[in-house]
Design an enzyme around this catalytic site. Structure first.
Site, PDB file in Angstrom:
ATOM      1  N   SER A 188      16.400  47.056  20.243  1.00 50.36           N
ATOM      2  CA  SER A 188      17.493  46.823  21.168  1.00 50.36           C
ATOM      3  C   SER A 188      18.100  45.442  20.916  1.00 50.36           C
ATOM      4  CB  SER A 188      17.003  46.990  22.603  1.00 50.36           C
ATOM      5  OG  SER A 188      18.072  47.218  23.472  1.00 50.36           O
ATOM      6  N   ASP A 439      19.635  58.338  22.248  1.00 48.84           N
ATOM      7  CA  ASP A 439      19.813  57.018  22.837  1.00 48.84           C
ATOM      8  C   ASP A 439      21.308  56.700  22.888  1.00 48.84           C
ATOM      9  OD1 ASP A 439      19.763  54.369  23.612  1.00 48.84           O
ATOM     10  OD2 ASP A 439      18.982  53.622  21.706  1.00 48.84           O
ATOM     11  N   HIS A 464      15.522  55.512  22.664  1.00 50.52           N
ATOM     12  CA  HIS A 464      15.640  54.058  22.509  1.00 50.52           C
ATOM     13  C   HIS A 464      14.389  53.464  21.862  1.00 50.52           C
ATOM     14  CE1 HIS A 464      17.978  50.537  23.286  1.00 50.52           C
ATOM     15  NE2 HIS A 464      17.084  49.962  24.065  1.00 50.52           N
TER      16      HIS A 464
END
Length: 503
Positions: A188, A439, A464
Site C-alpha cells: 500500500s 483490491d 489488498h
C-alpha cells in the site's frame, strides 16, 4: 452532486478524516542529549510478544534536507529485527530484507507481512521493519508531534525515505554487513515508498517488491472515480441485488435521518451505544465497512483490520440477499456492515460517532492535506452517492484544519508517474508491482510490465497486498504461484548482485 468522504489512508482509507479520528499520540518526549548513543543501545522486546522480532531505536535526524539548527534535532525511530535465519558472520554477506513502514504502528505491519518471514530461511535473510516517522513510537516531538504545522511539517515521504536510507546504511556498517544486498518490501503506502526508494536510492537497495502500491492515483493519471468504481464492481460481481440494495440505501438513510424522530430511529436500527447526532456519521460507518471489506476480500479468514471470514464481500451479499424483498433496506445494510464490525460477535452496541484509532493512523490526515493528494469521486455507475472533487474546496478544509494548503502535483513532480511506462523503461530496474484486481487500489497501480526487470504481477482474484500475508494451507493455487514468482525474481536480483560483486 456532493463531496464524498475523502479516500482511505492508503493501506486503509482516508475515511478517517470524515470519521473524526483525531487526538495527540501518547508518547514520551525523547531527549536529544543521547543523540550519539550507539545503534543498538536501546533495546526491548517487540510490543506484541508473539511477534518474532526485537525492537530497537535509532537516533534519527529530524531534517535531512536543510542545515538550520533545528534540523539537527534527534528523535528515536523504532525498527524491528529478526536475525534468526541470517548468516552467522562475523562478516555478513546474506541479504537484508527491509520493510518500508506505512502510516501506522510498525508491529501491525510486521504481524501482517508473514511472507517475509516465510521466505527468510530460503535466503538466510535478516529482516528489518522500519517505522515511519510520526507514527507508532517514532514521534519526533513526543506528545507535541501533532501540535501544529510547525512540527508536522517534517512529516513527508521524502524525509521518510531519507530516514530509511540512513538507518539501512548505519545498520550495514554496524553489523559488518557492507556486502549484504538489500531488498525493500512494502504494501500500500509502504509499497509506494518501496518503489520510490528503489528509484531514489538505487545505490542502497538492489530491488523492491511493491504490493498494492497505487503510485498512479495522482493528478489525472487514472480516472478519479476508479477507486469507488472498483469497490462497487466487487459487490456487483457477487450479486446485482446486493449492489442495488447498497446503492439505494443512501437515499433511504437521508430520508429517515431528516424526519422527526429520525435520529432516534437510526440509533435503534444501527444499535448505536449513544444517541446519534448526525446522519452522516451513519453514512460514514456504512461506507467504511463496504470499502474496507472490498479491499481485504481475502480468500481465507483474516484479522488484518477486523476479524473476517474468507471472501467477506460474498458473505456480506449473502446476508443482504437472504432477507425477504419487503424487509427494511436499512436493516439489510446494517446487517451486512455488522459482518465487518462484529463478525466475532463481541459487540452488543456500536460506538458509531466516536471511532478509535487502534493502529495510530491519524497522521495520514496531514499527509493527505499536503502531498498525498489523491482526487476521488463517485460516478453514477457506483453504488455510492455521486460525488465530485474540488481542489480548492479540499484545500480550504486543510487550511482550516492545519493552516496549510495541499500541493496536488508534488508527488508526480518528485517521483514521476505520468507516462510511467516510457520513463521507467529508460532508467528504472528491479521493481515488482503486484496487484490483485479485487483490491480497488489496484486501479491506481502499475498493471503492465514496463521492462524486463520492472514487472507487473496481476491476479484477478487478489485483494489488498494479499501476497504479503503469511502462507496458509488453504491458499489458492494462483496465490502460491504468485509468491513463487516473486521469490524467483528476487533470487535473480540477488544472484546477479553476487555475480557482479565477484567481478
Amino acid at each position: 452532486m456532493s463531496s464524498s468522504p475523502p479516500p482511505p489512508p492508503l493501506l486503509l482509507l482516508f475515511l478517517f478524516l470524515t470519521l473524526g479520528i483525531s487526538g495527540v499520540h501518547s508518547s514520551t518526549t525523547l531527549s536529544p542529549s543521547a543523540a550519539m548513543q550507539s545503534l543498538a543501545q536501546k533495546r526491548k522486546p517487540a510490543m506484541d510478544a508473539k511477534l518474532p522480532f526485537t525492537a530497537h531505536f535509532f537516533p534519527q535526524q529530524l531534517d535531512h534536507f536543510t542545515f538550520r539548527p533545528k534540523a539537527y534535532h534527534v528523535f528515536y525511530q523504532k525498527y524491528l529485527i529478526n536475525s534468526t535465519y541470517w548468516d552467522q558472520g562475523p562478516v555478513h554477506t546474506a541479504p537484508i530484507f527491509v520493510y518500508t513502514g506505512n502510516e501506522g504502528n510498525i508491529e501491525w505491519f510486521a504481524a501482517n507481512t508473514g511472507f517475509m518471514l516465510d521466505i527468510a530461511p530460503k535466503f538466510k535473510a535478516l529482516l528489518v521493519f522500519i517505522e515511519h516517522r510520526f507514527y507508532g513510537e517514532s514521534m519526533p516531538f513526543g506528545n507535541d508531534s501533532y501540535e501544529s504545522a510547525e512540527e508536522l511539517g517534517y512529516l513527508t515521504s521524502t524525509q521518510a525515505l531519507a530516514d530509511y536510507a540512513i538507518l539501512i546504511r548505519s545498520l550495514k556498517k554496524n553489523l559488518s554487513a557492507e556486502a549484504s544486498p538489500v531488498v525493500v518490501f512494502g504494501g500500500s503506502y509502504g509499497g509506494m515508498l518501496a518503489a520510490w526508494f528503489r528509484l531514489k536510492y538505487p545505490h542502497i537497495t538492489i530491488g523492491a517488491l511493491a504490493s498494492s502500491a497505487p503510485i498512479l492515483q495522482f493528478d489525472h493519471i487514472v480516472p478519479w472515480s476508479s477507486f469507488y468504481d472498483g469497490v462497487s464492481q466487487d459487490f456487483k460481481d457477487e450479486s446485482i441485488n446486493c449492489f442495488e440494495v447498497i446503492k439505494d440505501s443512501w437515499d433511504e438513510l437521508m430520508v429517515v435521518g431528516a424526519k422527526k424522530g429520525g435520529m432516534l430511529e437510526l440509533t435503534k436500527t444501527f444499535r448505536a451505544c449513544k444517541k446519534l447526532q448526525s446522519v452522516y456519521s451513519v453514512r460514514d460507518w456504512l461506507w467504511t465497512a463496504f470499502v474496507y471489506t472490498a479491499m481485504i476480500d481475502y480468500p481465507t479468514p483474516a484479522n488484518f483490520l477486523m476479524p473476517l471470514p474468507a471472501y467477506p464481500v460474498k458473505e456480506m451479499c449473502r446476508i443482504i440477499d437472504g432477507f425477504p424483498a419487503g424487509e427494511d433496506i436499512l436493516i439489510k445494510v446494517f446487517s451486512a456492515a455488522s459482518l465487518y464490525y462484529n463478525y466475532s460477535n463481541t459487540n452488543s452496541c456500536f460506538d458509531i460517532e466516536n471511532g478509535s484509532d487502534p493502529h495510530g493512523l491519524h497522521g495520514w490526515d496531514w499527509q493527505a492535506c499536503t502531498e498525498m493528494v489523491m482526487p476521488m469521486t463517485s460516478s453514477n455507475e457506483s453504488m455510492f452517492p455521486p460525488s465530485t472533487y474540488d481542489y480548492k474546496e479540499f484545500g480550504d478544509q486543510c487550511m482550516t484544519k492545519y493552516e496549510v494548503r495541499p500541493r496536488p502535483h508534488w508527488i508526480t513532480t518528485e517521483y514521476g508517474g505520468n507516462k510511467i511506462e516510457l520513463v521507467l523503461k529508460r532508467f528504472g530496474s528491479n521493481i515488482i508491482f503486484s496487484n490483485g484486481m479485487r483490491d480497488p487500489w489496484s486501479r491506481g497501480g502499475v498493471l503492465k510490465n514496463i521492462s524486463s526487470s520492472i514487472i507487473a504481477l496481476v491476479t484477478p482474484l487478489g485483494a489488498h497486498h494479499l501476497d504479503f500475508r503469511a502462507a496458509t494451507k488453504d491458499d489458492p493455487k494462483w496465490l502460491k504461484e504468485q509468491r513463487e514468482t516473486e521469490v524467483k525474481i528476487i533470487q535473480g536480483w540477488i544472484d546477479q548482485y553476487y555475480e557482479d560483486l565477484r567481478k
